[in-house]
Design a protein around this motif. Structure first.
Motif, short mmCIF file in Angstrom:
data_model
loop_
_atom_site.label_atom_id
_atom_site.label_comp_id
_atom_site.label_asym_id
_atom_site.label_seq_id
_atom_site.Cartn_x
_atom_site.Cartn_y
_atom_site.Cartn_z
N GLY A 61 0.82 -1.20 0.00
CA GLY A 61 0.00 0.00 0.00
C GLY A 61 0.85 1.24 0.00
O GLY A 61 2.08 1.19 -0.10
N GLY A 62 0.18 2.37 0.15
CA GLY A 62 0.89 3.63 0.19
C GLY A 62 -0.03 4.76 0.55
O GLY A 62 -1.22 4.55 0.86
N THR A 63 0.51 5.94 0.51
CA THR A 63 -0.29 7.14 0.77
C THR A 63 0.12 8.23 -0.22
O THR A 63 1.25 8.26 -0.70
N VAL A 64 -0.82 9.11 -0.48
CA VAL A 64 -0.57 10.32 -1.27
C VAL A 64 -1.04 11.48 -0.40
O VAL A 64 -2.20 11.51 0.01
N ARG A 65 -0.14 12.41 -0.08
CA ARG A 65 -0.47 13.49 0.85
C ARG A 65 -1.49 14.46 0.27
O ARG A 65 -2.48 14.80 0.92
N LYS A 164 10.47 17.52 -5.66
CA LYS A 164 11.79 17.99 -6.09
C LYS A 164 12.26 19.18 -5.26
O LYS A 164 13.45 19.34 -5.00
N ASP A 165 11.32 20.04 -4.85
CA ASP A 165 11.68 21.28 -4.17
C ASP A 165 11.68 21.18 -2.65
O ASP A 165 12.39 21.92 -1.98
N ASP A 166 10.88 20.29 -2.08
CA ASP A 166 10.75 20.20 -0.63
C ASP A 166 11.21 18.83 -0.15
O ASP A 166 10.50 17.84 -0.31
N LYS A 167 12.38 18.76 0.45
CA LYS A 167 12.94 17.49 0.90
C LYS A 167 12.64 17.22 2.38
O LYS A 167 13.17 16.29 2.96
N THR A 168 11.80 18.06 3.01
CA THR A 168 11.52 17.89 4.43
C THR A 168 10.18 17.22 4.70
O THR A 168 10.04 16.49 5.67
N ASN A 169 9.18 17.46 3.87
CA ASN A 169 7.85 16.90 4.07
C ASN A 169 7.55 15.87 2.99
O ASN A 169 7.44 16.23 1.81
N PRO A 170 7.38 14.60 3.37
CA PRO A 170 7.08 13.59 2.34
C PRO A 170 5.73 13.85 1.67
O PRO A 170 4.78 14.25 2.31
N THR A 171 5.70 13.64 0.36
CA THR A 171 4.46 13.81 -0.40
C THR A 171 3.71 12.51 -0.57
O THR A 171 2.63 12.49 -1.13
N GLY A 172 4.32 11.42 -0.09
CA GLY A 172 3.66 10.13 -0.16
C GLY A 172 4.56 9.04 0.38
O GLY A 172 5.73 9.27 0.72
N THR A 173 4.00 7.84 0.49
CA THR A 173 4.76 6.67 0.93
C THR A 173 4.40 5.48 0.06
O THR A 173 3.31 5.43 -0.53
N VAL A 174 5.31 4.51 0.00
CA VAL A 174 5.10 3.28 -0.76
C VAL A 174 5.74 2.13 0.01
O VAL A 174 6.92 2.20 0.37
#
Length: 182
Positions: A61-65, A164-174
């Motif tokens: 599974g995963g998530t999309v923020r 690409k621009d924000d390396k601090t807040n994940p935009t999703g998980t897999v």
């Protein structure tokens, strides 16, 4: 009779000095025949199975923020790329199915990866939103390091992908699991 046969006959005549020879109006035929003959002589390289590691992959599974579509959802899919010596995308080695209209995709998908030995140090995992009539939307990317798989180890991780621009807040998980195929 085929056209190639006639061209071969003309090329042979040109080679023997007839019809103006190699510098004459039909000289290009001789050059073309020579090129084709050289191409035939070169046997294509056989890919040795020993040069590759075949692995089973499971995408859970995963998530999309953030919603990517106007309906407040996304249509996520995954692409995994091998990486060349410069650290750039080299070749897409896996592409998942699209999970439609969700921010919590459950691919629950099994497949195979075939990686050239020595190039398995790192891969790029990308999460995308599938769009039917426009370009797909990029959600996030992460480097994964499944190099131990070639030695029989397993790779299991809940990978966080980043914009690409924000390396601090994940935009999703897999969720990903890779194991060498026995």
């Amino acid at each position: 009779m085929s056209g190639d046969l006639y061209l071969d006959m003309l090329a042979t005549q040109v080679k023997e000095g007839n019809m103006g020879g190699k510098g004459g109006p039909f000289g290009y035929l001789w050059k073309e025949k020579e090129r084709k003959d050289k191409k035939k002589e070169k046997a294509p390289k056989q890919k040795k199975e020993d040069d590759y590691t075949v692995c089973n992959i499971h995408i859970g599974g995963g998530t999309v923020r953030d919603a990517q579509d106007s309906n407040g959802l996304a249509d996520p899919f995954i692409m995994i790329w091998s990486v060349n010596e410069e650290g750039d995308h080299h070749k897409c080695i896996y592409k998942s199915k699209v999970c439609k209209e969700t921010l919590t995709p459950n691919w629950n998908e099994n497949g195979e990866l075939k990686m050239k030995n020595g190039s398995f140090r790192e891969c790029i995992l990308e999460l995308w939103d599938h769009d039917l009539f426009t370009a797909n939307d990029f959600i996030g990317r992460a480097l994964i390091f499944p190099s131990g798989v070639t030695f029989g180890m397993e790779y299991k991780e809940n990978v966080k992908v980043f914009d690409k621009d924000d390396k601090t807040n994940p935009t999703g998980t897999v969720e990903i699991f890779i194991k060498r195929k026995e």
